[in-house]
Design a protein around this motif. Structure first.
Motif, short mmCIF file in Angstrom:
data_model
loop_
_atom_site.label_atom_id
_atom_site.label_comp_id
_atom_site.label_asym_id
_atom_site.label_seq_id
_atom_site.Cartn_x
_atom_site.Cartn_y
_atom_site.Cartn_z
N GLY A 195 5.76 -5.23 -3.75
CA GLY A 195 4.90 -4.09 -3.45
C GLY A 195 5.48 -2.81 -4.05
N ASP A 196 4.66 -1.80 -4.08
CA ASP A 196 5.02 -0.50 -4.66
C ASP A 196 6.10 0.19 -3.80
OD1 ASP A 196 5.15 2.03 -5.65
OD2 ASP A 196 3.03 2.53 -5.30
N VAL A 199 5.27 3.24 -1.62
CA VAL A 199 4.58 3.06 -0.34
C VAL A 199 5.58 3.08 0.80
CG1 VAL A 199 3.36 1.33 1.06
CG2 VAL A 199 2.55 1.87 -1.25
N ALA A 211 -2.00 1.46 2.40
CA ALA A 211 -2.04 0.88 1.06
C ALA A 211 -3.06 -0.27 1.00
CB ALA A 211 -0.66 0.39 0.64
N ASP A 216 -4.40 -2.21 -2.22
CA ASP A 216 -3.09 -2.67 -2.70
C ASP A 216 -2.92 -4.16 -2.37
OD1 ASP A 216 0.16 -1.27 -2.79
OD2 ASP A 216 -0.24 -3.38 -2.39
#
Lengths: 302, 302
Positions: A195-196, A199, A211, A216
């Motif tokens: 994941g980012d 975030v 998200a 996302d």
């Protein structure tokens, strides 16, 4: 009138409770006191100050919910997330200072009692309350009584092994339910799913939920995994005590679309057939701010 | 004097019980009767014949242990391993025929009550009894009472999911404890480990134990795996009810060197630290032949 006290890792809340309502509340830091005695002094002082601010009826008892608290002994046992890495007999310490009977209980048990007495568990003979937060706590009501176990430490569903040789848990073991469906667990899943990192600059799981709502993919997948793990963990609890209802408590459970809706489905699939359609799953009916205080107060009435 | 009746897949045992002792016993086939009514007739006749053979005191009650029995309703609910694939209200049927109060209970619960009342569980407020046999059954004593659950079907530890997406279980789900540590489970493990097919020509697990004692590597490994799975399964039960003692029942548990000795070690390792050294693990203290009958009789006294 009962003083309800909820001891957290950084802040401790104090409330005056009567008839299932919080009449007034305040808070003190849990950390920064010279020792456990100084903390007990500060707690007692805060209760007295709060009771003195209005025309409240007389204080009759105090209930304290705390992590690692043993209800049978009144001791907080070497709590890893509290400042005192030794046994603190807080029930007796507060009782001595306030001059009223004091009951200390595990915070998850307190939440369970609060929910059973005042919330979504009212009237259920066999009930399970699961708190999804920094950790995963649980309280089992069996036959109209809280299950304490022979040493006062029953109801640790968060430390049921869900995956043998799975994720490291804060308890030192591997694969516990808590390692997958706590705040920490969801954040770890999001990281493992690439994941980012942006975030996760925000704390908690709200950022992952946000998200997910933005589409996302890793965030959506994080909740899907959490749902699957939680469904099996709850089904595993059901085969032991056969409750009629399960109440989920804590911020994670407030994600209706991402968590609760798919969880209801997966949970029914995960259940052994003899329980199918016989266990319902719901979210706490208590206001988040009051629940811990009501629960702590409820400790004194059982 | 109480009639204790234990209904198995092929044979049903009947005993006359007083003061925790089986005074006389007999058996009838479970299969081959025209229907459930004919079976109830045969049961009642066997009880009367047995009671008539000596100068026994008057029969005061009957207790029946059976698979898939619901103690709250007195009904055997669509038992997959019994001849009747529908609900059989056997408690009422036997009560009508014998003219004394009759209690029907799950066979694992009956074993638990027998063990608690007469065996290795005497005096324990919080106890877990696990039956290792064709299936894996369990009975939980919490606060001096058997946990029945809201629908009378609590205590199914055998169907706790131990391995997500694991072995197919007879219940239709996957990865249940029973799929790993029942007779069937051990035999499957032995096969999966490429054990000698000749060994499995004999039924049960005694044949695998014998092979292990001869140094058969797959047989030794089969028990090692069973120990590991069972240790985690039992530790998972402990986090729910926090029992002081666990009693294992059934032929598999009689393998002291292959199962119990290593299990005691692995179980302590598998326990969450707050339970360390606080849960002991032992084998049934009841004679194998009498245990089920004593347990069934014990159903009438709680």
């Amino acid at each position: 009138m009962i003083a309800g006290i909820d001891i957290g890792g950084t802040t401790s809340k104090i409330g005056l409770v009567r008839d299932g309502r919080v009449l007034a509340q305040t808070r003190i830091p849990t950390t920064g006191h010279a020792d456990d005695h100084a903390f007990a002094d500060a707690l007692a002082q805060a209760v007295r100050a709060l009771a003195g601010t209005g025309s409240f009826p007389e204080l009759t008892a105090a209930g304290i919910g705390a992590p690692n608290a043993n209800q049978l002994t009144g001791i907080i046992e070497m709590a890893p997330n509290l400042p005192w890495k030794y046994d603190v007999p807080l029930a007796r310490m507060v009782q001595d200072r306030l001059g009223v009977p004091c009951v200390l209980g595990n915070d998850a048990n307190a939440a369970a009692l609060g929910e059973w007495r005042y919330g979504a568990g009212q009237g259920y003979k066999d009930l399970l309350i699961v708190t999804l937060g920094t950790g995963v706590g649980s309280g089992f009501i069996v036959n109209n009584a809280l299950v304490l176990g022979s040493h006062g430490n029953a109801g640790e569903l968060g430390h049921m092994t869900l995956v043998m040789d799975g994720r490291a848990c804060t308890c030192g073991r591997k694969g516990c339910l808590e390692a997958y469906v706590s705040i920490r667990g969801l954040r770890q899943t999001y990281t493992e799913l690439d994941g980012d990192p942006e975030v996760l600059r925000e704390e908690g799981v709200r950022c992952i939920a946000d998200a997910a709502h933005r589409g996302d993919a890793a965030a959506l997948q994080t909740f899907r995994h959490a749902v699957r793990w939680l469904a099996v963990g709850l089904a595993n609890a059901v085969v032991v005590t056969g409750p009629q209802r399960i109440v989920l408590f804590g911020g994670i459970a407030r994600n209706g679309d991402l968590l609760m809706a798919p969880l209801r489905e997966r949970f029914q699939e995960a259940l052994l057939n003899i329980y199918s359609g016989r266990v319902d799953l719901t979210v706490s009916a208590l206001p988040d701010d009051d629940a811990a205080l009501l629960g702590a107060a409820a400790l004194t009435t059982f």
